[in-house]
Design a protein around this motif. Structure first.
Motif, PDB file in Angstrom:
ATOM      1  N   GLN A 266      38.221  32.556  45.930  1.00  0.00           N
ATOM      2  CA  GLN A 266      37.891  33.962  45.712  1.00  0.00           C
ATOM      3  C   GLN A 266      37.889  34.308  44.226  1.00  0.00           C
ATOM      4  O   GLN A 266      37.050  35.105  43.781  1.00  0.00           O
ATOM      5  CB  GLN A 266      38.889  34.847  46.465  1.00  0.00           C
ATOM      6  CG  GLN A 266      38.798  34.748  47.973  1.00  0.00           C
ATOM      7  CD  GLN A 266      37.439  35.205  48.491  1.00  0.00           C
ATOM      8  OE1 GLN A 266      36.851  36.154  47.981  1.00  0.00           O
ATOM      9  NE2 GLN A 266      36.950  34.531  49.516  1.00  0.00           N
ATOM     10  N   ALA A 267      38.791  33.725  43.471  1.00  0.00           N
ATOM     11  CA  ALA A 267      38.805  33.991  42.024  1.00  0.00           C
ATOM     12  C   ALA A 267      37.558  33.422  41.363  1.00  0.00           C
ATOM     13  O   ALA A 267      36.966  34.055  40.480  1.00  0.00           O
ATOM     14  CB  ALA A 267      40.061  33.403  41.394  1.00  0.00           C
ATOM     15  N   ARG A 270      34.726  35.703  42.195  1.00  0.00           N
ATOM     16  CA  ARG A 270      34.804  36.939  41.413  1.00  0.00           C
ATOM     17  C   ARG A 270      34.441  36.690  39.962  1.00  0.00           C
ATOM     18  O   ARG A 270      33.864  37.558  39.298  1.00  0.00           O
ATOM     19  CB  ARG A 270      36.221  37.512  41.522  1.00  0.00           C
ATOM     20  CG  ARG A 270      36.385  38.898  40.912  1.00  0.00           C
ATOM     21  CD  ARG A 270      37.768  39.420  41.190  1.00  0.00           C
ATOM     22  NE  ARG A 270      37.989  39.622  42.606  1.00  0.00           N
ATOM     23  CZ  ARG A 270      37.627  40.716  43.264  1.00  0.00           C
ATOM     24  NH1 ARG A 270      37.020  41.699  42.615  1.00  0.00           N
ATOM     25  NH2 ARG A 270      37.873  40.832  44.554  1.00  0.00           N
ATOM     26  N   PHE A 280      37.282  41.302  35.477  1.00  0.00           N
ATOM     27  CA  PHE A 280      37.744  40.146  36.241  1.00  0.00           C
ATOM     28  C   PHE A 280      39.255  40.186  36.436  1.00  0.00           C
ATOM     29  O   PHE A 280      39.765  39.914  37.536  1.00  0.00           O
ATOM     30  CB  PHE A 280      37.341  38.869  35.517  1.00  0.00           C
ATOM     31  CG  PHE A 280      37.917  37.623  36.135  1.00  0.00           C
ATOM     32  CD1 PHE A 280      37.391  37.103  37.306  1.00  0.00           C
ATOM     33  CD2 PHE A 280      38.985  36.976  35.527  1.00  0.00           C
ATOM     34  CE1 PHE A 280      37.929  35.958  37.875  1.00  0.00           C
ATOM     35  CE2 PHE A 280      39.526  35.834  36.085  1.00  0.00           C
ATOM     36  CZ  PHE A 280      38.990  35.329  37.260  1.00  0.00           C
ATOM     37  N   THR A 284      41.433  40.258  39.959  1.00  0.00           N
ATOM     38  CA  THR A 284      42.154  39.040  40.306  1.00  0.00           C
ATOM     39  C   THR A 284      43.627  39.313  40.592  1.00  0.00           C
ATOM     40  O   THR A 284      44.238  38.614  41.421  1.00  0.00           O
ATOM     41  CB  THR A 284      42.016  38.010  39.172  1.00  0.00           C
ATOM     42  OG1 THR A 284      40.629  37.819  38.881  1.00  0.00           O
ATOM     43  CG2 THR A 284      42.620  36.675  39.566  1.00  0.00           C
ATOM     44  N   LEU A 287      44.261  40.117  44.160  1.00  0.00           N
ATOM     45  CA  LEU A 287      43.952  38.917  44.937  1.00  0.00           C
ATOM     46  C   LEU A 287      45.125  37.946  44.912  1.00  0.00           C
ATOM     47  O   LEU A 287      45.503  37.377  45.953  1.00  0.00           O
ATOM     48  CB  LEU A 287      42.695  38.264  44.368  1.00  0.00           C
ATOM     49  CG  LEU A 287      42.266  36.942  45.004  1.00  0.00           C
ATOM     50  CD1 LEU A 287      41.928  37.138  46.475  1.00  0.00           C
ATOM     51  CD2 LEU A 287      41.069  36.356  44.255  1.00  0.00           C
ATOM     52  N   SER A 405      45.193  35.804  35.941  1.00  0.00           N
ATOM     53  CA  SER A 405      44.107  36.781  35.920  1.00  0.00           C
ATOM     54  C   SER A 405      43.160  36.553  34.746  1.00  0.00           C
ATOM     55  O   SER A 405      42.244  37.344  34.540  1.00  0.00           O
ATOM     56  CB  SER A 405      44.682  38.195  35.845  1.00  0.00           C
ATOM     57  OG  SER A 405      45.432  38.382  34.658  1.00  0.00           O
ATOM     58  N   HIS A 410      40.491  29.417  35.740  1.00  0.00           N
ATOM     59  CA  HIS A 410      39.731  29.139  36.957  1.00  0.00           C
ATOM     60  C   HIS A 410      38.468  28.336  36.670  1.00  0.00           C
ATOM     61  O   HIS A 410      37.495  28.428  37.416  1.00  0.00           O
ATOM     62  CB  HIS A 410      39.350  30.456  37.640  1.00  0.00           C
ATOM     63  CG  HIS A 410      40.536  31.301  37.970  1.00  0.00           C
ATOM     64  ND1 HIS A 410      41.300  31.100  39.088  1.00  0.00           N
ATOM     65  CD2 HIS A 410      41.096  32.351  37.304  1.00  0.00           C
ATOM     66  CE1 HIS A 410      42.292  31.990  39.116  1.00  0.00           C
ATOM     67  NE2 HIS A 410      42.181  32.754  38.037  1.00  0.00           N
TER      68      HIS A 410
END
Length: 412
Positions: A266-267, A270, A280, A284, A287, A405, A410
């Motif tokens: 999901q990150a 996004r 972002f 995050t 999430l 975050s 990521h």
């Protein structure tokens, strides 16, 4: 005859214009040579009129006409500075994350005539030549690897349940053999599980991490019984073992892997849809908190089920499971030092409690053991790991909320 000149107060003579002698500005402009010559002849010793003195704003006006000094292409210098990053990137998102890791923000991107880091990364990705691009992983490859990941995530729980059943059915020397074999098999299953699937962290796990995790697991098995014996003046013999928390934590490997996979996927999604670093990060954080909450809920449910067959102190086991999950999540996303700091603080707290209980027996040092004995007598021996692991997990959660975050966490 009438005079054709007038005397000025300063004593200078000025020739009066005769009727019809005026010339228009256009005519003067059309005859620059004659005008300049007349001025030169009539000027005498004065400074020639052709040499104009610079005005106060002439330098500023000249700079304004020539434009701002510096390279015509402001992105070119940045492209050369981060050329290696741009050449090895497989997509613009990786460049954006790398720029963020080097301190480039949306405000910095505005100085390069881009609205955010993502648009700046897209231009860098388009302009830097590269060789053969690495194709992104295909969905069918991920689907083919998913069953193997599930098996590896469920292996520790299966081994722990089998070991607990063997200990329940045996005693004496046979029980010791079953326990030793089960401990070795559980360690192998855990190592296999952590090297596959979403919990893998190739080349990032620090060697000291294994020792810290072994200490925490050993304390979960032996520590509460030992601390209770020390607080009562013992130990007076073998103290009881508590394998229940380890069984529950081993079973929680599967939901931990699922929560880590959900957060990473999901990150990443996004990251592809965001148009700014702040946007972002804002999306995050909730999430991450949601995935941590899902893992914690699954861990509590598994520990409650385990407590139906084996004695389990749920609160310290939940604190330990949350600490281990956050430490692994930080390691997977490139923050192993923070993970080691959290694990080390929990180990230090548990070791300090045992050392204080023993140190209180020295002459004149009874005050060292009083806080630990008071906590054990009031809340039980499980209060110590609950407090130290809970505090360490809370610290890692605060750090993970800020660190995970970032876009740079990521892209690997």
């Amino acid at each position: 005859m009438p005079d054709s000149t007038d005397l000025t107060p300063a004593g200078r003579t000025v020739t009066a214009r005769q009727p019809g002698s005026e010339c228009s500005p256009v005519a003067a402009a059309d005859t620059p040579g004659r005008t300049a010559g007349a001025a030169a002849r009539g000027a005498g010793p004065q400074e020639p009129a052709a040499k104009e003195r610079p005005t106060a704003g002439s330098g500023t006006a000249a700079r304004a006409r020539t434009g701002r000094r510096g390279p015509a292409d402001p992105v070119k210098a940045l492209m050369h500075r981060h050329r290696e990053l741009c050449e090895r990137a497989v997509d613009p998102l990786e460049i954006a994350a790398g720029l963020e890791a080097h301190g480039v923000t949306d405000r910095t991107a505005a100085r390069f005539r881009h609205r955010d880091v993502f648009s700046l990364a897209e231009e860098l990705y388009a302009r830097v030549p590269r060789g053969e691009e690495t194709p992104p992983p295909q969905a069918d490859e991920d689907a083919a690897a998913l069953p193997a990941h599930l098996v590896s995530a469920m292996a520790p729980g299966a081994v722990a349940v089998a070991t607990a059943a063997g200990l329940h059915l045996t005693d004496g020397g046979a029980g010791l053999g079953v326990g030793a074999a089960g401990a070795v098999a559980l360690a192998v299953a855990l190592a296999w599980s952590l090297r596959r699937g979403p919990l893998r962290a190739p080349g990032r796990t620090m060697p000291v991490t294994r020792h810290l995790v072994c200490w925490l697991a050993a304390y979960s098995l032996l520590g509460d019984g030992l601390l209770a014996e020390l607080a009562a003046g013992g130990p007076h013999g073998p103290w009881p073992l508590t394998p229940g928390p380890l069984v529950g934590l081993a079973l929680a490997m599967a939901p931990a892997a699922w929560a880590a996979r959900l957060f990473s996927a999901q990150a990443r999604r996004r990251l592809g849809g965001s148009r700014g670093l702040e946007e972002f990060a804002a999306g995050t954080r909730p999430l991450l908190l949601g995935c941590v909450a899902l893992h914690t809920g699954a861990l509590i449910a598994l520990l409650v089920l385990t407590s139906l067959l084996l004695p389990v102190a749920v609160v310290p086991a939940v604190a330990l499971g949350l600490l281990l999950f956050l430490a692994r999540l930080l390691t997977v996303h490139g923050y192993p030092h923070a993970a080691v700091a959290g694990l080390a603080s929990a180990c230090a707290g548990e070791a300090l409690a045992l050392a204080a209980a023993l140190g209180g027996r020295l002459p004149g040092c009874g005050f060292l053991a009083r806080p630990v004995e008071a906590a054990v007598h009031t809340w039980g021996a499980a209060a110590v790991p609950a407090l130290v692991c809970g505090a360490a997990a809370l610290g890692l959660l605060v750090h993970a909320t800020a660190a995970l975050s970032r876009a740079s966490a990521h892209t690997t």
